[in-house]
Design a protein around this motif. Structure first.
Motif, PDB file in Angstrom:
ATOM      1  N   ALA A 128     -11.144 -40.219 -42.604  1.00 35.51           N
ATOM      2  CA  ALA A 128     -10.744 -39.915 -41.299  1.00 35.51           C
ATOM      3  C   ALA A 128     -10.028 -38.252 -41.724  1.00 35.51           C
ATOM      4  O   ALA A 128      -9.178 -38.782 -42.543  1.00 35.51           O
ATOM      5  CB  ALA A 128      -9.594 -40.803 -40.598  1.00 35.51           C
ATOM      6  N   THR A 129     -10.267 -37.500 -41.456  1.00 28.66           N
ATOM      7  CA  THR A 129      -9.828 -36.178 -41.859  1.00 28.66           C
ATOM      8  C   THR A 129      -9.353 -35.349 -40.531  1.00 28.66           C
ATOM      9  O   THR A 129      -9.636 -35.571 -39.264  1.00 28.66           O
ATOM     10  CB  THR A 129     -10.550 -35.159 -42.569  1.00 28.66           C
ATOM     11  N   GLY A 130      -8.334 -34.515 -40.814  1.00 29.22           N
ATOM     12  CA  GLY A 130      -7.750 -33.524 -39.851  1.00 29.22           C
ATOM     13  C   GLY A 130      -6.950 -32.427 -40.355  1.00 29.22           C
ATOM     14  O   GLY A 130      -6.618 -32.630 -41.231  1.00 29.22           O
ATOM     15  N   ASP A 131      -6.840 -31.483 -39.536  1.00 28.88           N
ATOM     16  CA  ASP A 131      -6.167 -30.197 -40.179  1.00 28.88           C
ATOM     17  C   ASP A 131      -5.638 -29.179 -38.997  1.00 28.88           C
ATOM     18  O   ASP A 131      -6.156 -29.564 -37.748  1.00 28.88           O
ATOM     19  CB  ASP A 131      -6.867 -29.405 -40.994  1.00 28.88           C
ATOM     20  N   GLU A 132      -4.483 -28.534 -39.210  1.00 31.44           N
ATOM     21  CA  GLU A 132      -4.024 -27.621 -38.174  1.00 31.44           C
ATOM     22  C   GLU A 132      -3.363 -26.450 -38.968  1.00 31.44           C
ATOM     23  O   GLU A 132      -2.672 -26.530 -39.669  1.00 31.44           O
ATOM     24  CB  GLU A 132      -2.833 -28.243 -37.309  1.00 31.44           C
ATOM     25  N   GLY A 133      -3.941 -25.306 -38.422  1.00 35.83           N
ATOM     26  CA  GLY A 133      -3.149 -23.996 -39.122  1.00 35.83           C
ATOM     27  C   GLY A 133      -2.245 -23.279 -37.894  1.00 35.83           C
ATOM     28  O   GLY A 133      -2.152 -22.156 -38.604  1.00 35.83           O
ATOM     29  N   LYS A 134      -2.226 -23.689 -36.833  1.00 38.39           N
ATOM     30  CA  LYS A 134      -1.216 -22.874 -35.922  1.00 38.39           C
ATOM     31  C   LYS A 134      -0.245 -23.662 -35.722  1.00 38.39           C
ATOM     32  O   LYS A 134       0.428 -24.054 -34.813  1.00 38.39           O
ATOM     33  CB  LYS A 134      -2.239 -22.791 -34.451  1.00 38.39           C
ATOM     34  N   LEU A 135       0.793 -23.240 -36.757  1.00 38.56           N
ATOM     35  CA  LEU A 135       2.168 -23.924 -37.112  1.00 38.56           C
ATOM     36  C   LEU A 135       3.089 -22.794 -36.778  1.00 38.56           C
ATOM     37  O   LEU A 135       2.831 -21.519 -37.070  1.00 38.56           O
ATOM     38  CB  LEU A 135       2.246 -24.687 -38.326  1.00 38.56           C
ATOM     39  N   PRO A 136       4.321 -23.003 -36.484  1.00 43.77           N
ATOM     40  CA  PRO A 136       5.220 -22.003 -36.274  1.00 43.77           C
ATOM     41  C   PRO A 136       5.710 -21.180 -37.460  1.00 43.77           C
ATOM     42  O   PRO A 136       5.505 -22.086 -38.729  1.00 43.77           O
ATOM     43  CB  PRO A 136       6.646 -22.890 -35.723  1.00 43.77           C
ATOM     44  N   PRO A 137       5.863 -20.075 -37.498  1.00 45.59           N
ATOM     45  CA  PRO A 137       6.065 -19.437 -38.578  1.00 45.59           C
ATOM     46  C   PRO A 137       7.446 -19.609 -39.409  1.00 45.59           C
ATOM     47  O   PRO A 137       7.551 -19.506 -40.618  1.00 45.59           O
ATOM     48  CB  PRO A 137       6.229 -17.794 -38.131  1.00 45.59           C
ATOM     49  N   THR A 138       8.397 -20.213 -38.684  1.00 42.86           N
ATOM     50  CA  THR A 138       9.741 -20.622 -39.441  1.00 42.86           C
ATOM     51  C   THR A 138       9.509 -22.178 -39.702  1.00 42.86           C
ATOM     52  O   THR A 138      10.664 -22.627 -39.822  1.00 42.86           O
ATOM     53  CB  THR A 138      10.864 -20.473 -38.339  1.00 42.86           C
ATOM     54  N   VAL A 139       8.557 -22.827 -39.694  1.00 46.55           N
ATOM     55  CA  VAL A 139       8.506 -24.373 -40.270  1.00 46.55           C
ATOM     56  C   VAL A 139       9.076 -24.658 -41.594  1.00 46.55           C
ATOM     57  O   VAL A 139       8.717 -24.006 -42.416  1.00 46.55           O
ATOM     58  CB  VAL A 139       6.905 -24.573 -40.064  1.00 46.55           C
ATOM     59  N   LYS A 140       9.811 -25.679 -41.438  1.00 51.07           N
ATOM     60  CA  LYS A 140      10.228 -26.166 -42.698  1.00 51.07           C
ATOM     61  C   LYS A 140       9.259 -27.363 -43.381  1.00 51.07           C
ATOM     62  O   LYS A 140       9.391 -27.323 -44.428  1.00 51.07           O
ATOM     63  CB  LYS A 140      11.477 -26.683 -42.482  1.00 51.07           C
ATOM     64  N   GLY A 141       8.948 -28.261 -42.376  1.00 49.85           N
ATOM     65  CA  GLY A 141       7.924 -29.408 -43.014  1.00 49.85           C
ATOM     66  C   GLY A 141       8.611 -30.157 -43.977  1.00 49.85           C
ATOM     67  O   GLY A 141       7.867 -31.054 -44.589  1.00 49.85           O
ATOM     68  N   LEU A 142       9.886 -30.502 -43.790  1.00 48.36           N
ATOM     69  CA  LEU A 142      10.902 -31.526 -44.798  1.00 48.36           C
ATOM     70  C   LEU A 142      10.670 -32.796 -44.167  1.00 48.36           C
ATOM     71  O   LEU A 142      11.177 -32.934 -42.784  1.00 48.36           O
ATOM     72  CB  LEU A 142      11.907 -30.929 -45.129  1.00 48.36           C
TER      73      LEU A 142
END
Length: 355
Positions: free
Chosen positions: A178-192
């Motif tokens: 199963a796969t998935g992706d997303e490229g429209k993330l906020p420019p200030t995203v930290k992702g921690l």
């Protein structure tokens, strides 16, 4: 209790049981790979063209982009919904990245399979790959050549050899992931934080790396017969760097395609990094063994004379973050953190001097 009340209660019980039954039937995750990356695609450059470098859709000029992708593997076909719970600052709906199981491709291998010459006869295409490595003083090349006959139809007796129907094999392989992706993330995203798959497996990641700011070379003024110096600003959190330069030449109307690649490694580049860095043991090992440039590196030189007679050059500068690995609970989890700058230039002068 009235009959209506009894029906309502029964409906509620069934509604609560269905997700539980689905969860019980869902096969556990075997391997989970989560990738978070910061990408900069420079505008594509065509030397000699006036004014601003051209921006071709899908080939450059999109600015900084944060992306997340995930791939979960199973021993059996998973049952949707499959999803990855992600940190809240990614601002995805319900804090979830949906993962989808590919739909069946079984359709019987109908129709054309590959191209033919203008007279309907199969053609032979030669693929040549030249591999160089080492900054300053190039080592190599290792040259590989492969000839492939194209043409034919999906069914025998229609102008070429019959092509095998591989759809069942594809279904067998792809149906267990199963796969998935997303490229429209906020420019200030930290992702921690934690990235958790609902079928098992957790990747705890340090977050997105900052963008790579490449200060040289000018992709519109390349002199490929001479050494090319690549410089960039330090990327906080980067443990190492990998540079890849690839030149492509197409000849004879597509009958011969030559790819020339150079890597910044001090040793012959292993197969696992030829499409971009993939960890095998530890990042520390790859730093010690000359696979990666040290994390404080801000300069590297591509030796001259490698890229002769090419039509296009692609340069990639890749920063490697603090990757994650775990085998807790029997689930193998890989967490990958990357920041990459990519520049492309059409080479109008076949001798490689584009000033």
């Amino acid at each position: 209790m009235s009959r209506l009340s009894s029906v309502a209660v029964l409906s509620l019980v069934v509604a609560l049981m269905v997700p539980a039954l689905a969860a019980a039937q869902q096969p556990p995750t075997k391997t989970l790979h989560v990738v978070i990356s910061t990408e900069v695609q420079a505008p594509m450059v065509i030397p000699g063209m006036p004014a601003v470098p051209m921006q071709i859709p899908g080939m450059g000029g999109g600015g900084v982009q944060h992306t997340i992708s995930a791939r979960a593997l199973y021993d059996q076909t998973p049952v949707e919904p499959v999803f990855l719970t992600v940190p809240t600052d990614l601002q995805l709906a319900d804090n979830r990245l949906p993962l989808h199981v590919p739909k069946s491709t079984t359709a019987g291998g109908q129709g054309d399979q590959g191209g033919q010459g203008g007279d309907g006869t199969p053609q032979t295409v030669e693929f040549v790959n030249k591999l160089y490595w080492h900054p300053d003083q190039a080592e190599g090349p290792i040259t590989e050549s492969l000839k492939v006959q194209t043409g034919g139809r999906g069914r025998a007796g229609r102008g070429g050899p019959a092509m095998p129907d591989l759809s069942r094999l594809v279904d067998e392989m792809m149906g267990k992931e199963a796969t998935g992706d997303e490229g429209k993330l906020p420019p200030t995203v930290k992702g921690l934080g934690d990235y958790v798959c609902n079928t098992g497996g957790t990747a705890t990641l340090d977050g997105f790396l900052p963008e790579i700011k490449v200060t040289a070379p000018d992709m519109g003024k390349l002199k490929l017969q001479e050494p090319t110096t690549v410089t960039w600003e330090p990327v906080p959190g980067a443990r190492g760097y990998l540079l890849i330069a690839t030149g492509m030449q197409v000849e004879g109307g597509g009958q011969k395609m030559t790819s020339t690649s150079w890597f910044s490694t001090l040793v012959q580049p292993p197969l696992r990094i030829r499409g971009g860095y993939q960890q095998e043991t530890t990042i520390a090992d790859d730093l010690n063994n000359g696979i990666l440039l040290p994390g404080d590196t801000t300069r590297c030189v591509i030796p001259g004379g490698i890229f002769t007679d090419i039509n296009m050059l692609t340069l990639r500068v890749q920063a490697i973050g603090n990757d994650f690995y775990s085998h807790a609970g029997g689930v193998t989890v890989f967490g990958t953190i990357r920041s990459e700058w990519r520049g492309m230039a059409m080479i109008m002068d076949m001798g490689g001097d584009n000033e």
